[in-house]
Write a protein that holds these residues in place. Structure first.
Motif, PDB file in Angstrom:
ATOM      1  N   THR A  77      35.584  37.813  39.761  1.00 44.04           N
ATOM      2  CA  THR A  77      35.188  37.149  40.993  1.00 44.04           C
ATOM      3  C   THR A  77      36.436  36.724  41.757  1.00 44.04           C
ATOM      4  N   ARG A  78      36.551  37.153  43.005  1.00 42.24           N
ATOM      5  CA  ARG A  78      37.718  36.804  43.819  1.00 42.24           C
ATOM      6  C   ARG A  78      37.455  35.481  44.538  1.00 42.24           C
ATOM      7  N   VAL A  79      38.315  34.496  44.253  1.00 39.46           N
ATOM      8  CA  VAL A  79      38.136  33.131  44.753  1.00 39.46           C
ATOM      9  C   VAL A  79      39.324  32.757  45.623  1.00 39.46           C
ATOM     10  N   LEU A  80      39.057  32.182  46.787  1.00 42.03           N
ATOM     11  CA  LEU A  80      40.097  31.686  47.680  1.00 42.03           C
ATOM     12  C   LEU A  80      39.924  30.187  47.848  1.00 42.03           C
ATOM     13  N   ASP A  81      41.009  29.429  47.640  1.00 40.87           N
ATOM     14  CA  ASP A  81      41.021  27.993  47.892  1.00 40.87           C
ATOM     15  C   ASP A  81      41.914  27.749  49.099  1.00 40.87           C
ATOM     16  N   LEU A 158      33.987  34.038  46.714  1.00 34.90           N
ATOM     17  CA  LEU A 158      33.799  32.593  46.791  1.00 34.90           C
ATOM     18  C   LEU A 158      35.007  31.994  47.506  1.00 34.90           C
ATOM     19  N   VAL A 159      34.752  31.210  48.550  1.00 38.64           N
ATOM     20  CA  VAL A 159      35.814  30.528  49.294  1.00 38.64           C
ATOM     21  C   VAL A 159      35.568  29.029  49.176  1.00 38.64           C
ATOM     22  N   LEU A 160      36.625  28.287  48.836  1.00 35.83           N
ATOM     23  CA  LEU A 160      36.525  26.845  48.630  1.00 35.83           C
ATOM     24  C   LEU A 160      37.390  26.108  49.644  1.00 35.83           C
ATOM     25  N   ASP A 161      36.847  25.034  50.171  1.00 37.86           N
ATOM     26  CA  ASP A 161      37.548  24.178  51.123  1.00 37.86           C
ATOM     27  C   ASP A 161      37.298  22.737  50.676  1.00 37.86           C
ATOM     28  N   LYS A 162      38.291  22.140  50.021  1.00 38.45           N
ATOM     29  CA  LYS A 162      38.144  20.761  49.529  1.00 38.45           C
ATOM     30  C   LYS A 162      38.976  19.835  50.410  1.00 38.45           C
TER      31      LYS A 162
END
Length: 239
Positions: A77-81, A158-162
């Motif tokens: 799974t390719r994840v971008l933070d 999945l892209v994450l923005d915290k």
């Protein structure tokens, strides 16, 4: 947003800032890269090599794991933070997720990226072992409002923005909408973008829905963590 600004004030005071309020980090615009360069260059509270606004991977993993276990047949799974800063979120994904992940953390602060790459290379005594043997972790300097140098359209699952929207919007809503547009551009149509924030849905949802035509936006409450309730704003396309 209150939690982000509160954490900024705590980190600033802990680091020993003694300037007048007009020139302090706490009074600076959260969308200004110079603020983050200064902040990331300061000692972190306690002995931890990372510092998390809001919360870390351990608090988010219950929400994240169902998305991470849907590994595509072609690979991890390719994840971008986006706006990863010196958070431990990427490292938690890499070291604790039992499913194969290819994690990329991007930030516009070269100070933050240099620090995280140092930890990845074993700095400060860090030894990072992947939670799955095929998992990968990388860090890259890039502006989240322009992800063209980072990936082609539809690349990430999945892209994450915290807290990144929360910081960028302090410089104006157009910049925040550009951030959102870029996050959705690099997101696979079957993927998910998750924004983590303490901002109330009644305030945030109209702006998110306006900036994401064609995507379904929903919200889940998280916490409370240390007495503060947070929200996860989820953008999903075709499932």
């Amino acid at each position: 947003m209150a939690a982000l600004r509160g954490a900024l004030r705590v980190a600033t005071l802990t680091a020993g800032a003694r300037r007048a309020e007009s020139g302090s980090l706490a009074s600076s615009c959260l969308a200004d890269r110079r603020l983050w360069d200064q902040l990331h260059a300061r000692p972190r509270p306690g002995s931890s090599p990372t510092f998390d606004w809001f919360f870390g991977y351990d608090e988010a993993q219950t929400l994240l794991l169902p998305f991470l276990q849907r590994a595509p047949a072609a690979g991890p799974t390719r994840v971008l933070d986006v706006g990863c800063g010196t958070s431990g979120l990427c490292m938690g994904l890499y070291t604790k997720c039992p499913h194969p992940v290819d994690v990329l953390g991007v930030d516009f602060s070269p100070v933050a990226v240099a620090h995280m790459n140092s930890l990845l290379e074993g700095g400060q005594g860090q030894t990072l072992c992947p939670g799955h043997p095929t998992s990968r972790l990388r860090f890259m300097q890039a502006d989240a409002k322009n992800l063209e140098p980072v990936a082609t359209s539809g690349f990430f699952h999945l892209v994450l923005d915290k807290g990144t929207w929360d910081a960028v919007v302090r410089g104006g809503l157009p910049g925040a909408h550009q951030l959102l547009s870029e996050c959705l551009r690099v997101l696979n149509p079957q993927g998910t973008l998750i924004q983590f924030s303490d901002e109330d849905p009644d305030v945030r949802m109209p702006n998110l829905e306006k900036g994401s035509p064609g995507w379904t936006v929903s919200v889940q409450e998280l916490g409370p963590f240390q007495g503060i309730s947070y929200f996860a704003y989820l953008f999903q396309g075709q499932q």
